[in-house]
Design an enzyme around this catalytic site. Structure first.
Site: not given
Length: 548
Positions: A80, A303, A473
């Site tokens: 990521d 994220h 995601s």
């Protein structure tokens, strides 16, 4: 990792709705979360039967099926943008490379990576600097193609170059369209930012409140017709986006505005090349694996931090959120996803690094439209398969049918055979109604294996705080978390066993839903291979039978 299509859809809603409100914003930073248990906000842990919510039944599975079983260690790699390794709910669950002595500047375990105590960063330089923004893959193809094929036509191109020329022409066409769209969109968003900020401020003043949440808005009884429309419009946007209050909406707009600017300044900029200055590698040398640094945080770990918390945030510390997988499941951090498109070389190396260092499950919440070095990624897939590693990949947020649209890493090999150790996951919502399919999610009867909760997912954020994010995601780590639980409690399950059990146990829905991005209504079961939403409770029951 470009601007979220969920965010883009939000802009469209704002642009269509707000000019009719008659009122017409700055964004407050997120407040630190109280050090208390906030897991009640995790709707996705609830059970479809007991709670009448299309969650995964995690709470029920632990209470009824797993309470007398002993879990075993499992390593889940998160490829990521980076992770806040100091987060109070993540620090205790980080994978530790026992063969490495921290901060001594030596590759103690001789694996080719210096001081990789919790993982590795393939987006860094030896001097400690890191890539944040990157170009899109099509931008890179166009930039190289304009130099290489200047003055070349389909008739004059060499036979050996025909495939590369065709890829360049395809990328050029998409690039020109995208550049025009983003230029127009950025202008629209820029023009709306001020009026929306002003509108929220005036609504607060008119209603005599500092917080415009759903309670305040529903209790409002304005006589002014403009204010009345503004209240109704704000409530609708909060409902559609799952935002708790107007400030959360402003935060979303501000973040999206920054990403729109980054798209034009960086992602679509043919002259932007941070790689050469920072990493200093040859991105076309696919044999090169030993580059990068050990900075796992990176410039923007939001994220990855959110993804990691979904999988394995500490369950029993009475603070924050509960990860789906419990101790002794740990998180290996592999940074390879910038603000822009990830490179095939980095993803292939990230997968290989994770496999070589003991990961049994790899979460991949990223994707892109072009993959010029696809063969390298597929070779890494096959390498992971030889080591019995399950790959879990987000289907993407473009509301595309992957039977006809490209999204990479792909769900199939180039010869169209199925990847036996890969699960591709679409995003579902919190209600079993027409919105069960997230309106941004990609879908496919062939290329998306299963859906999982991906709307309003409450998890960890940098700075030991918590918040909601939406996207495939999020659906991918929900599924990776389910796989980690199964592997932890039933360690003899292979990667293909995990894939089979997760797919067979998915709860099939025949709810009439809107096709993502369209107006047609279809049966939810037609949008993926299984037609279902992942269900940990049912998966554990299947795993128990398989282990008898």
């Amino acid at each position: 990792m470009t601007i979220s299509p969920f965010r883009r859809w939000w802009f469209s809603l704002a642009l269509l709705t707000l000019p009719t409100l008659g009122l017409a914003q700055s964004v407050a930073p997120p407040a630190p979360a109280p050090a208390a248990d906030q897991s009640a906000a995790q709707w996705y842990l609830k059970d479809p039967q007991l709670d009448n919510v299309p969650g995964i039944g995690a709470t029920r599975a632990y209470a009824e099926l797993l309470k007398n079983l002993v879990p075993t260690p499992v390593i889940v790699a998160v490829i990521d943008s980076g992770i806040d390794t100091a987060h109070v709910d993540l620090k205790p669950v980080l994978w530790v490379n026992r063969g490495e002595i921290p901060r001594n500047g030596i590759d103690d375990d001789k694996n080719g990576y210096i001081d990789d105590v919790h993982g590795w960063n393939f987006l860094g330089g030896k001097d400690g600097r890191n890539i944040n923004a990157e170009t899109l893959e099509m931008t890179r193809i166009v930039a190289a193609g304009r130099k290489r094929f200047k003055g070349t036509t389909a008739k004059t191109v060499k036979v050996a170059d025909k495939a590369d020329f065709a890829l360049y022409q395809k990328a050029e066409k998409v690039y020109k369209t995208r550049l025009a769209e983003e230029t127009e969109r950025a202008g629209q968003v820029e023009s709306m930012a001020g009026p929306i900020t002003e509108m929220v401020a005036k609504m607060k003043q008119a209603l005599g409140t500092d917080k415009l949440d759903t309670i305040a808005l529903r209790n409002a009884r304005p006589e002014d017709p403009n204010l009345k429309r503004a209240v109704a419009g704000m409530l609708e946007m909060m409902r559609q986006t799952g935002s708790a209050d107007a400030d959360a909406l402003l935060k979303e707009l501000n973040a999206g505005l920054q990403q729109e600017r980054s798209l034009l300044d960086n992602s679509l900029n043919l002259n932007f090349d941070p790689r050469t200055d920072i990493v200093k590698d040859n991105p076309n040398d696919l044999t090169d694996r030993n580059y990068g640094n050990n900075d796992l945080h990176g410039p923007d770990p939001l994220h990855g931090t959110h993804v990691a918390g979904i999988i394995a945030a500490v369950r029993d510390n009475k603070i924050g959120v509960q990860g789906i997988a419990a101790d002794p499941v740990s998180i290996m951090v592999v940074r390879a996803v910038p603000d822009g498109d990830e490179r095939d070389k980095d993803i292939a190396n990230a997968i290989r690094y994770a496999v070589d260092n003991g990961a049994q499950i790899i979460n991949m919440s990223f994707g892109k439209e072009f993959s010029p070095q696809r063969a390298a990624v597929e070779a890494a897939y096959k390498y992971a398969a030889t080591k019995n590693v399950l790959l879990v990949h987000a289907a993407g947020n473009e509301n595309h049918n992957l039977d006809v649209a490209d999204n990479y890493p792909a769900s199939f090999y180039m010869n169209n055979t199925t990847v036996p150790n890969l699960l591709t996951v679409g995003a579902s919502g919190p209600k079993d109604n027409a919105a069960l399919t997230a309106n941004f999610s990609n879908y496919s009867k062939k290329g998306v294996d299963v859906f999982a909760p991906g709307v309003g997912i409450f998890s960890t954020l940098p700075g030991s705080i918590y918040g909601n994010e939406s996207g495939t995601s999020m659906a991918s780590p929900v599924t990776a978390g389910v796989a980690a639980v199964l592997k932890s409690y039933f360690p003899k399950l292979t990667a293909t066993d995990l894939k089979r059990i997760i797919m067979q146990s998915a709860r099939v829905h025949h709810t009439k839903v809107m096709v993502p991005g369209g107006e047609k209504t279809v049966d939810f079961s037609t949008l993926s291979v299984t037609g279902g939403v992942v269900d940990l409770y049912e998966a554990v029951k299947l795993a128990q039978k398989a282990s008898l």
